[in-house]
Scaffold this motif. Structure first.
Motif: not given
Length: 379
Positions: A40-66
Motif C-alpha cells: 500500500x505505502x511503498x508500491x502505492x497500490x490501493x488496498x483492494x488492488x494489492x496482490x495480497x488482497x486479491x489472493x485472499x479474496x479468491x481463497x476466502x470466497x472458495x472457502x465460503x462456498x464450502x
C-alpha cells in the motif's frame, strides 16, 4: 545498498505470504501486516488492488462456498480474518472511507444469497407435497396463559425468583466504576444459580423427550414417526452472559431470566406431515402429566414470515415448562426449548451458522466505524 536489501527482503516476504495464503498454511499476522503495508505505502497500490488482497479474496470466497471443510474454515478464521489488515480503509487517504471488513461482509452476503436459492427449491417441494398441511404449519401456534412479556424464568410457577429487586440493590448497594450491583447479581449470582437448576433437570428432560417420541437408543430415530432426535448440550455460562449483554440488555431485571434455551433439544423431520404430528404428539403427552415437560408457554413459529423468494434458516420453537425434582422441600421449574426442524433446514443450518459467525462481527465494526471519526475530529 541497505535500501536495496530491505526491498529484496520485503519482496521475499511478500512471496512467502502469498504462497502461504494459496496453500492455506500458517503465517504470522505481523508478516501479513508488514507486507500489506509494503504494497500500500511503498508500491502505492490501493488496498483492494494489492496482490495480497486479491489472493485472499479468491481463497476466502472458495472457502465460503464450502463451509463444510472445517480445516479450511479454521485456517480462514484464525489466520486471515483475525488479521488487523481488515481495518485498513478502502481509500487510505479518506478517513470516511469504509474498512476492508465491509468487503468481507459483502462476500458473506453474496454466499448467503446463493445458499438461499439452493434452499428454496427443496422447501417449495415440501410445501407442494401437501399444501393444506403447509398452511397449517405456517399458522401453527398454541394458546398460553402467559403474556409475551411474562415468558421469563422467574414468572412461571416454581420458577427461579431473584432474591433482590433492582430497586433494593440500587438503594442499598453503592455503584462504582468497578462494581455494578445489578450486573453482579444478575450475571454472577442469579444466572449461575439458574444454570445449576438447568443441569439438575436436563437428564430427566432429555430422557422424557426420548420416551415421548419413542426413539431408538442407538440411532435416536423413530422411523415410523419420521423423526430424528438430537440432544442439545446445556448452554454454557459464557453464551448466556453474551445473550444477556446483547439480546436482553434492555429487558427488565434480572436479564438472565429471559434466557429460555439453556435446556434444549431438536427434533428433525423429513416433511410437514411428520412435523405437525410431532408437535401434536408432544402437546398430547404433556397433557397426560406423566412427564417432566408440563406445558407450552410460548411458540416461536419462524414460518409466519417465511418466504421462498428469500429462503433462510427457519424453525418452530416451543418454550416449555420443565419441572425439576423437589430438593429440600422446594421444587424448581425452568423454561426450556424444543426445536422442530426440517432435515433440509438442519443441513442449511450448518452452513448458515458458519456464515453468520462472520456476520456477527459487523456489529462491532459498525460501532468502531462510528467511534473512530469522532476520535479523529477531537484530535
Amino acid at each position: 545498498v541497505q535500501k536495496a536489501y530491505r526491498q529484496e527482503l520485503l519482496e521475499t516476504l511478500l512471496k512467502v505470504v502469498l504462497n502461504a495464503i494459496e496453500q492455506k498454511s500458517a503465517f504470522s499476522d505481523d508478516m501479513l501486516f508488514i507486507t500489506f503495508q509494503y504494497e500500500v505505502h511503498e508500491k502505492k497500490r490501493r488496498p483492494t488492488e494489492t496482490m495480497l488482497y486479491r489472493q485472499i479474496e479468491q481463497v476466502v470466497i472458495r472457502i465460503l462456498n464450502n463451509t463444510s471443510n472445517k480445516k479450511d474454515w479454521y485456517w480462514m478464521r484464525n489466520y486471515v480474518l483475525a488479521s488487523s489488515i481488515w481495518f485498513f480503509r478502502v481509500d487510505p487517504e479518506d478517513n470516511k472511507s469504509s474498512f476492508l471488513w465491509y468487503n468481507v461482509f459483502k462476500w458473506v452476503e453474496d454466499e448467503t444469497r446463493v445458499q438461499s436459492k439452493i434452499l428454496s427449491a427443496p422447501m417449495r417441494n415440501i410445501e407442494n407435497t401437501n399444501i393444506a398441511e403447509w398452511n397449517r404449519l405456517i399458522n401453527y401456534t398454541v394458546a398460553t396463559d402467559l403474556k409475551p412479556n411474562d415468558v421469563r424464568q422467574d414468572k412461571i410457577r416454581s420458577g427461579l425468583r431473584a432474591e433482590y429487586t433492582a430497586k433494593h440493590l440500587t438503594k442499598n448497594v453503592s455503584v462504582s466504576a468497578s462494581f455494578n450491583p445489578l450486573t453482579h447479581y444478575d450475571l454472577s449470582q442469579y444466572l449461575t444459580q439458574l444454570i445449576l437448576v438447568c443441569h439438575e433437570v436436563d437428564d430427566q428432560f432429555q430422557a422424557d423427550m426420548e420416551k415421548i417420541f419413542e426413539v431408538d437408543k442407538e440411532t435416536k430415530e423413530n422411523k415410523t414417526l419420521g423423526v430424528h432426535y438430537m440432544r442439545g448440550p446445556v448452554k454454557k455460562l459464557e453464551r448466556c452472559v453474551a445473550k444477556c449483554l446483547s439480546d436482553y440488555r434492555d429487558m427488565p431485571f434480572p436479564t438472565a431470566a429471559h434466557v429460555l434455551d439453556i435446556v434444549r433439544c431438536t427434533l428433525i423431520f423429513d416433511d410437514v406431515t411428520s412435523m405437525l404430528a410431532g408437535m401434536d404428539l408432544l402437546r398430547k403427552k404433556m397433557s397426560s402429566g406423566a412427564f417432566c415437560i408440563k406445558d407450552v408457554v410460548r411458540v416461536k413459529n419462524g414460518f409466519f414470515d417465511y418466504k421462498h423468494e428469500a429462503a433462510q434458516y427457519t424453525d418452530v420453537k416451543f418454550n416449555v415448562i420443565i419441572a425439576g425434582k423437589a430438593t429440600k422441600g422446594r421444587k424448581k421449574s425452568v423454561v426450556g426449548e424444543v426445536q422442530f426442524l426440517f432435515k433440509r433446514m438442519h443441513e442449511f443450518k450448518k452452513i448458515g451458522h458458519s456464515l453468520y459467525s462472520i456476520e456477527r462481527t459487523q456489529e462491532f465494526v459498525d460501532a468502531l466505524s462510528q467511534i473512530v471519526p469522532i476520535k479523529l475530529d477531537l484530535e
